[in-house]
Write a protein that holds these residues in place. Sequence first.
Motif, PDB file in Angstrom:
ATOM      1  N   GLY A 470      12.209  13.466   2.671  1.00  0.00           N
ATOM      2  CA  GLY A 470      13.010  12.494   3.407  1.00  0.00           C
ATOM      3  C   GLY A 470      14.460  12.585   2.964  1.00  0.00           C
ATOM      4  O   GLY A 470      14.878  13.580   2.353  1.00  0.00           O
ATOM      5  N   SER A 471      15.200  11.574   3.229  1.00  0.00           N
ATOM      6  CA  SER A 471      16.608  11.591   2.832  1.00  0.00           C
ATOM      7  C   SER A 471      16.750  11.156   1.381  1.00  0.00           C
ATOM      8  O   SER A 471      15.850  10.521   0.810  1.00  0.00           O
ATOM      9  CB  SER A 471      17.401  10.643   3.750  1.00  0.00           C
ATOM     10  OG  SER A 471      16.773   9.374   3.749  1.00  0.00           O
ATOM     11  N   ASN A 472      17.854  11.510   0.789  1.00  0.00           N
ATOM     12  CA  ASN A 472      18.187  11.130  -0.597  1.00  0.00           C
ATOM     13  C   ASN A 472      17.127  11.574  -1.596  1.00  0.00           C
ATOM     14  O   ASN A 472      16.860  10.880  -2.574  1.00  0.00           O
ATOM     15  CB  ASN A 472      18.366   9.618  -0.724  1.00  0.00           C
ATOM     16  CG  ASN A 472      19.386   9.086   0.263  1.00  0.00           C
ATOM     17  OD1 ASN A 472      20.338   9.818   0.610  1.00  0.00           O
ATOM     18  ND2 ASN A 472      19.183   7.878   0.742  1.00  0.00           N
ATOM     19  N   GLY A 473      16.506  12.698  -1.309  1.00  0.00           N
ATOM     20  CA  GLY A 473      15.522  13.206  -2.249  1.00  0.00           C
ATOM     21  C   GLY A 473      14.237  12.398  -2.261  1.00  0.00           C
ATOM     22  O   GLY A 473      13.392  12.583  -3.132  1.00  0.00           O
ATOM     23  N   ARG A 474      14.097  11.478  -1.325  1.00  0.00           N
ATOM     24  CA  ARG A 474      12.869  10.687  -1.298  1.00  0.00           C
ATOM     25  C   ARG A 474      11.843  11.371  -0.385  1.00  0.00           C
ATOM     26  O   ARG A 474      12.117  12.377   0.264  1.00  0.00           O
ATOM     27  CB  ARG A 474      13.167   9.277  -0.802  1.00  0.00           C
ATOM     28  CG  ARG A 474      14.239   8.572  -1.640  1.00  0.00           C
ATOM     29  CD  ARG A 474      14.510   7.183  -1.118  1.00  0.00           C
ATOM     30  NE  ARG A 474      13.476   6.236  -1.532  1.00  0.00           N
ATOM     31  CZ  ARG A 474      13.366   5.016  -1.019  1.00  0.00           C
ATOM     32  NH1 ARG A 474      14.191   4.629  -0.053  1.00  0.00           N
ATOM     33  NH2 ARG A 474      12.433   4.199  -1.434  1.00  0.00           N
ATOM     34  N   LEU A 475      10.650  10.809  -0.360  1.00  0.00           N
ATOM     35  CA  LEU A 475       9.599  11.353   0.505  1.00  0.00           C
ATOM     36  C   LEU A 475       9.520  10.519   1.770  1.00  0.00           C
ATOM     37  O   LEU A 475       9.862   9.338   1.764  1.00  0.00           O
ATOM     38  CB  LEU A 475       8.242  11.319  -0.211  1.00  0.00           C
ATOM     39  CG  LEU A 475       8.124  12.233  -1.436  1.00  0.00           C
ATOM     40  CD1 LEU A 475       6.910  11.826  -2.264  1.00  0.00           C
ATOM     41  CD2 LEU A 475       8.023  13.696  -1.021  1.00  0.00           C
ATOM     42  N   GLN A 476       9.058  11.142   2.830  1.00  0.00           N
ATOM     43  CA  GLN A 476       8.896  10.418   4.082  1.00  0.00           C
ATOM     44  C   GLN A 476       7.444  10.526   4.519  1.00  0.00           C
ATOM     45  O   GLN A 476       6.867  11.615   4.524  1.00  0.00           O
ATOM     46  CB  GLN A 476       9.802  11.047   5.124  1.00  0.00           C
ATOM     47  CG  GLN A 476       9.682  10.407   6.494  1.00  0.00           C
ATOM     48  CD  GLN A 476      10.743  10.964   7.433  1.00  0.00           C
ATOM     49  OE1 GLN A 476      11.945  10.782   7.218  1.00  0.00           O
ATOM     50  NE2 GLN A 476      10.290  11.655   8.442  1.00  0.00           N
ATOM     51  N   VAL A 477       6.828   9.418   4.832  1.00  0.00           N
ATOM     52  CA  VAL A 477       5.452   9.416   5.317  1.00  0.00           C
ATOM     53  C   VAL A 477       5.482   9.028   6.790  1.00  0.00           C
ATOM     54  O   VAL A 477       5.907   7.925   7.146  1.00  0.00           O
ATOM     55  CB  VAL A 477       4.569   8.423   4.527  1.00  0.00           C
ATOM     56  CG1 VAL A 477       3.129   8.508   5.025  1.00  0.00           C
ATOM     57  CG2 VAL A 477       4.637   8.723   3.033  1.00  0.00           C
ATOM     58  N   SER A 478       5.069   9.957   7.659  1.00  0.00           N
ATOM     59  CA  SER A 478       5.059   9.674   9.091  1.00  0.00           C
ATOM     60  C   SER A 478       3.637   9.442   9.548  1.00  0.00           C
ATOM     61  O   SER A 478       2.745  10.241   9.260  1.00  0.00           O
ATOM     62  CB  SER A 478       5.631  10.851   9.894  1.00  0.00           C
ATOM     63  OG  SER A 478       6.649  11.491   9.172  1.00  0.00           O
ATOM     64  N   ALA A 479       3.448   8.351  10.237  1.00  0.00           N
ATOM     65  CA  ALA A 479       2.170   8.075  10.894  1.00  0.00           C
ATOM     66  C   ALA A 479       2.480   7.890  12.372  1.00  0.00           C
ATOM     67  O   ALA A 479       3.652   7.883  12.759  1.00  0.00           O
ATOM     68  CB  ALA A 479       1.531   6.820  10.315  1.00  0.00           C
ATOM     69  N   THR A 480       1.449   7.775  13.198  1.00  0.00           N
ATOM     70  CA  THR A 480       1.689   7.593  14.629  1.00  0.00           C
ATOM     71  C   THR A 480       2.540   6.341  14.850  1.00  0.00           C
ATOM     72  O   THR A 480       2.133   5.231  14.465  1.00  0.00           O
ATOM     73  CB  THR A 480       0.343   7.465  15.365  1.00  0.00           C
ATOM     74  OG1 THR A 480      -0.509   8.506  14.906  1.00  0.00           O
ATOM     75  CG2 THR A 480       0.527   7.589  16.869  1.00  0.00           C
TER      76      THR A 480
END
Lengths: 650, 330
Positions: A470-480
Amino acid sequence: MKIGIYFCNCGSNIAEKISSAAVAAAASSFPDSPYVKIVDFICSEEGKLQFEESLKSEQPDRVVVAACSPRDHEATFRRCLTNVGMNPYLIQMVNIREQIAWVTEDPAVATEKTIAAIRGAVCRVRLQQPLEKKQLEVCPDALVIGAGPAGMKAALSLAEAGRAVVLVERTPFIGGLPVRFEDLFPAMECAPCMLEPLMGDLLHGDHVGKIELMTMAELIEVTGFYGNFIAKIRRKPRHVALHECIGCGECVEACPATTRNEFNSNASERKAIDFAFTGVLPNAPFLMEEICIRSKGVECRACKDACPMGEDVVTLDEVETTVERRIGSIILATGAGLYDASRVVGMGMGTLPDVYDALQFERMLSSTGPTGGEIVTSDGTAPSSVAIIHCVGSLDEDHKPYCSGICCQYAFKFNHLITAKLPEVSITHYHRDLVVPGKEAHALLQHAAGNKNSSLKRYGSIKDLAVTHGSNGRLQVSATGDTSTADMVILCPAVIPAEGADRLSSLLDVSCDSFGFFQELHGRLDAAQSTLKGVYLAGACQEPMDIRSAMLEGMASVGHTLAGLQPGRMIEIEPATAEVDETRCAGCRLCVSVCPYHAITFDSERNASHINAVLCRGCGTCVTACPSGAIAGHHFTNEQIMAEIEGVLK
Amino acid sequence: MSEKPKLAVYWGASCGGCEIAVVNLHEKILDVDAALDFMFCPCLLDTKKKDIEALPDRAIAVTLFNGALRTEENVEMAHLLRSKSQILVAFGSCAKGGCIPALANFTTKEDLLRSVYVDNPSVDNPASIIPSGTTTFPEGNMSLTPLLERVKHLAQEVEVDYYIPGCPPESHQIWNVITAILSGDLPPKGSTVGCGTLTVCDDCSRTKEEKRITAFRRNYEFYPDPEACLLEQGLLCMGIATRNGCGAPCTKANMPCTGCYGAPEGISDQGAKMVAALGSVMDIGDTAGLSEDEIAGRVDAFLKTIPDYAGLFYKYTLASSILGGRVGRN
């Protein structure tokens, strides 16, 4: 030779289809013109008496009983022979009920078949020889494989009952998986503290003399059978004497070589000689040979010299050994492992930082783990948001179709522990079905549901989820229809059998199910028994299981052992075994590899195979396989079988 | 000369290899000649059938009869030599078990003759004449001995006193038998002589280990290890199910035994025994989780690597085997 044929009418079962008079008439043309007696129910008390009286007065040399299946009453009639002083192997049964009367429409045809079958039996029985059963006292002792909760419980309980136990553990420590956890669901008890009394008893309790604990050991061969197994166990060198070592750690300080510590999920370093983790039991380090600089040809004895307990504690040149133990039963308690979450596409396991599987996170939570219990991201800061993904590989036809049963509960345990340590962290559970059965588990779910910083999001398929940068070195969790950021993602992978279960399965000839878990004899009636008599199952090696169930399974396996193997009880060894005629063995060794019971060894000096009569079960595989005809199966010799076939076909 | 015991060597349906094996006695043939009156051998001597017919019964001390019985003439000669001989020996694998000629028992006589005289691409026979018995040609009649319905081994037609196995029998074993005959030191009638009592494995010096075969391989595919058991290397070596006494010259030369000495003592069917033995050590791999169909598929794929079951397992013994081939016995 005098032969008696006993024809049982079995009420109308046989009599209504087969003419005993025709059989009696035909018998006069059989070899040795046997006499024929017709009995109504030969298996009844009266019938058996009649049979025995007749045997006493007629004094036949061989007996044919034409009645039901030998599975029903061969043992009964053999006992009758024994009762009148005849050798019980001088009888041949002909199954004229199931195989002829019940399945043949036309009585004339049935009678004809019966005459042929009895003629075959007469031709065979003439060649049968008296055989003597051997007796062997059962070994009441047990081998327990795996020193996790189930195995420890079983070993300790057996020892309390006075049975000697060999407890074989592959790792250098006892306690299994949960001893490496911080707190346990459902009651948030400290795991090492909860297990400590059990582990302490095992190592130092009143019955310690009955328990032979072998760490860093593996079962490599088993021969024999229920009541009389011989197990070969390979012991890898620990290089540290367990009983002399006081666990001071001086040797660790002195050791110059380091590596990653697999027992901390490789999240910390260890020395070549080191403890598996802090607080481990037995409280002694072990030396990893492949890491020790001596394996690179460097002369080093720093650990040995550092030991305050003397010269004999650290043994640098200790080698692998193989020991043999006789036991009567085997308890498999090899536990479980986690499915490799990197095989579930899109979860970021192994490719993204701060994505952990449940075991790695348990170690992070543990005060004896790599971070000392601190929850930190890869940049060393505390996370402000954590995503926990349930059902990674479970309930998934592409991975494991079953529910792993324990994940929801430990996921909510994680929620509880994270919140306790970092109250402001927001936690999102991505779940499919929520499974929290029983009277206790709901509390953690309710706690998570009531946590103002927590949310539960349901997903339909793991394919709808994606963990990405994700942004800023973070993680992004995408769900529907939903995307959120997280500093840390914890995956709850499917629970699978511990590594090596397949090897044990083929070594012991115990069946596994299609998932690789050991198969129960019956899933409900006999869930603690394996498919092999005398081998019992305990704990998560048979299916995903929590500690409570594993302990109960451990006790169930103990129950089987105690009930079945009473000291002093004798087992009878069937004499219908195979034997090698050394004068005809050409030494091709084909038989050695076909024996399913490891009963055949090859004697190089005599250039001939040898069959251990106690281990041989008389299956006949080697008799068929032997290309030179050097192996005879007692009671099933080629001559007997050919005589029977020729008698039938005459 | 005439007081020396008479020795005859006759061939039925055979290749002549047995005669060569006799000649391979080298200078010992002179010892044979010194001790015996070697008086009949169509391959080497000019004695005629009428000369044999003229002899009184039992005039010949020993007849070594090689070859299978393929034709009526073979049968006629078998009976003739039986009545003229004191000892009739089924000499070599054809006379003992039918050997290669008996592989014809997979085909009827009619199909066989058709293949040879009509369907054969190198034969020009527009009238589809199949010569058998007496055949009429414009040039006159031609007589050929008719074929039997089924190839037999010697003992299926006449009483046989001894059997010597081999394709051909090893010369040193022929000498052993001749010595035994001369000394009168003979085992009970009906025995197989000139051989050992074990299997070729006993003669073979290769190192034997536990057997588990993961794939059958053929000679052209690789160079076998010269020390290790050939069967363990996947070559279909018949040595395990073959009577010994040959000295294992084939495996010494890195070639698998083809089984020419026939079934070991006490084994009634060499091919069936070999199949049972191989079936026990074929390793089709881990079958955990496989369906029955998948397991059967693995076995089939494994077995497909054997191109010719009959030629492999029954090359030497089809006439005497329990299965016997496709052509009925009558």
